[in-house]
Design an enzyme around this catalytic site. Structure first.
Site, PDB file in Angstrom:
ATOM      1  N   ARG A   1      76.724 -65.702  89.541  1.00  0.00           N
ATOM      2  CA  ARG A   1      77.994 -65.650  90.401  1.00  0.00           C
ATOM      3  C   ARG A   1      78.494 -64.094  90.497  1.00  0.00           C
ATOM      4  O   ARG A   1      78.501 -63.667  89.548  1.00  0.00           O
ATOM      5  CB  ARG A   1      79.186 -66.630  89.794  1.00  0.00           C
ATOM      6  CG  ARG A   1      80.106 -66.756  90.646  1.00  0.00           C
ATOM      7  CD  ARG A   1      81.381 -67.519  90.091  1.00  0.00           C
ATOM      8  NE  ARG A   1      81.675 -67.643  88.571  1.00  0.00           N
ATOM      9  CZ  ARG A   1      82.603 -68.091  88.142  1.00  0.00           C
ATOM     10  NH1 ARG A   1      83.552 -68.553  88.919  1.00  0.00           N
ATOM     11  NH2 ARG A   1      82.989 -67.739  86.830  1.00  0.00           N
TER      12      ARG A   1
ATOM     13  N   THR B   1      82.944 -61.175  94.784  1.00  0.00           N
ATOM     14  CA  THR B   1      83.088 -62.448  95.546  1.00  0.00           C
ATOM     15  C   THR B   1      83.034 -63.843  95.060  1.00  0.00           C
ATOM     16  O   THR B   1      83.572 -64.763  95.741  1.00  0.00           O
ATOM     17  CB  THR B   1      82.045 -62.177  96.677  1.00  0.00           C
ATOM     18  OG1 THR B   1      80.679 -62.826  95.949  1.00  0.00           O
ATOM     19  CG2 THR B   1      81.922 -61.025  97.206  1.00  0.00           C
TER      20      THR B   1
ATOM     21  N   ASP C   1      78.442 -70.676  75.290  1.00  0.00           N
ATOM     22  CA  ASP C   1      77.345 -70.518  76.326  1.00  0.00           C
ATOM     23  C   ASP C   1      75.955 -70.968  76.006  1.00  0.00           C
ATOM     24  O   ASP C   1      75.459 -70.647  74.673  1.00  0.00           O
ATOM     25  CB  ASP C   1      77.340 -68.991  76.333  1.00  0.00           C
ATOM     26  CG  ASP C   1      76.431 -68.353  77.686  1.00  0.00           C
ATOM     27  OD1 ASP C   1      76.960 -67.675  78.139  1.00  0.00           O
ATOM     28  OD2 ASP C   1      75.184 -68.668  77.242  1.00  0.00           O
TER      29      ASP C   1
HETATM   30  N1  URA Z   1      77.956 -72.036  80.953  1.00  0.00           N
HETATM   31  C1  URA Z   1      78.061 -72.479  79.580  1.00  0.00           C
HETATM   32  O1  URA Z   1      76.823 -71.899  79.030  1.00  0.00           O
HETATM   33  N2  URA Z   1      79.141 -72.786  78.924  1.00  0.00           N
HETATM   34  C2  URA Z   1      80.244 -73.060  79.530  1.00  0.00           C
HETATM   35  O2  URA Z   1      80.984 -73.691  78.892  1.00  0.00           O
HETATM   36  C3  URA Z   1      80.225 -73.190  80.813  1.00  0.00           C
HETATM   37  C4  URA Z   1      79.401 -72.551  81.596  1.00  0.00           C
END
Ligand code: URA
Length: 211
Positions: free
Chosen positions: A106, A110, A202
């Site tokens: 992302r 933008t 993550d």
């Molecule tokens: N990507 C991830 O790895 N964890 C999240 O909570 C959201 C996006």
């Protein structure tokens, strides 16, 4: 609201393994092992309608006809990098599936998805596609990946994740109502940093120990 495009896999083994993956103290080695196992269970669910053809075989006792799955037409598409964690488990269960990779990030300015890698098997117009990414958060990357794959006109597309946010589910339903979504959980919400709550953090960092 009824969401026929959404399947939440509530099998006790799926839910148990997901809970262990959510726990902060679960180390990367264990996280990867659980993800592999959970991915196999999700693969079982998402391939329920895989077509079977009858072939003639010889058992030690007699000749007979028996069904085999047409898995060669199946293409698993991993959204990099965390999608590769799901890919490994699914490929163990469906070794003859072909594999594609798509890299999307992302743009911080933008906030639109930017593609940096795209490699698919040939003849995508002849294939059923399963796109995998552990976390369906905002849904922007997933929606962009689906749109890109749709350009290749595959026979069908399904999307598989471990955890979805309500926002991500809504976005995919609005932008791609023809794409069924399979997940082990729809969590409470997204936080201000785009993380799923309660989530598991993550996914890429937890798989590869990068944090
Ligand atoms: N990507 C991830 O790895 N964890 C999240 O909570 C959201 C996006």
């Amino acid at each position: 609201m009824k969401q026929p495009h959404l399947t939440i896999v509530k099998h006790p083994l799926v839910q148990h393994k997901l809970t262990l993956m959510r726990m902060e103290q679960t180390p990367s080695s264990e996280f990867r092992r659980l993800l592999r196992e959970l991915s196999m269970l999700l693969a079982y669910e998402v391939t329920r309608d895989l077509p079977l053809t009858q072939i003639e075989i010889q058992t030690p006792v007699t000749k007979t006809t028996a069904p085999v799955a047409e898995a060669k037409k199946l293409t698993l598409v991993s959204i990099l990098r965390a999608g590769n964690g799901i890919l490994d488990g699914m490929l163990e269960l469906i070794p003859s599936a072909r594999v594609g990779h798509i890299g999307i990030y992302r743009d911080p300015q933008t906030l639109t998805p930017v593609e940096y890698y795209f490699k698919m098997p040939p003849d995508m117009g002849q294939r059923d596609v399963i796109i995998v990414d552990p976390m369906l958060a905002t849904g922007n990357s997933a929606a962009a990946a689906i749109a890109r794959i749709k350009d290749l006109k595959p026979l069908s597309i399904k999307f598989v994740c471990l955890i979805a946010s309500p926002e991500g589910v809504d976005l995919l339903r609005d932008e791609h109502p023809d794409v069924p979504v399979f997940t082990a959980s729809v969590d409470e919400k997204l936080n201000e940093h785009g993380y799923i709550v309660p989530g598991l953090g993550d996914a890429g960092d937890r798989i590869y120990g990068t944090k």
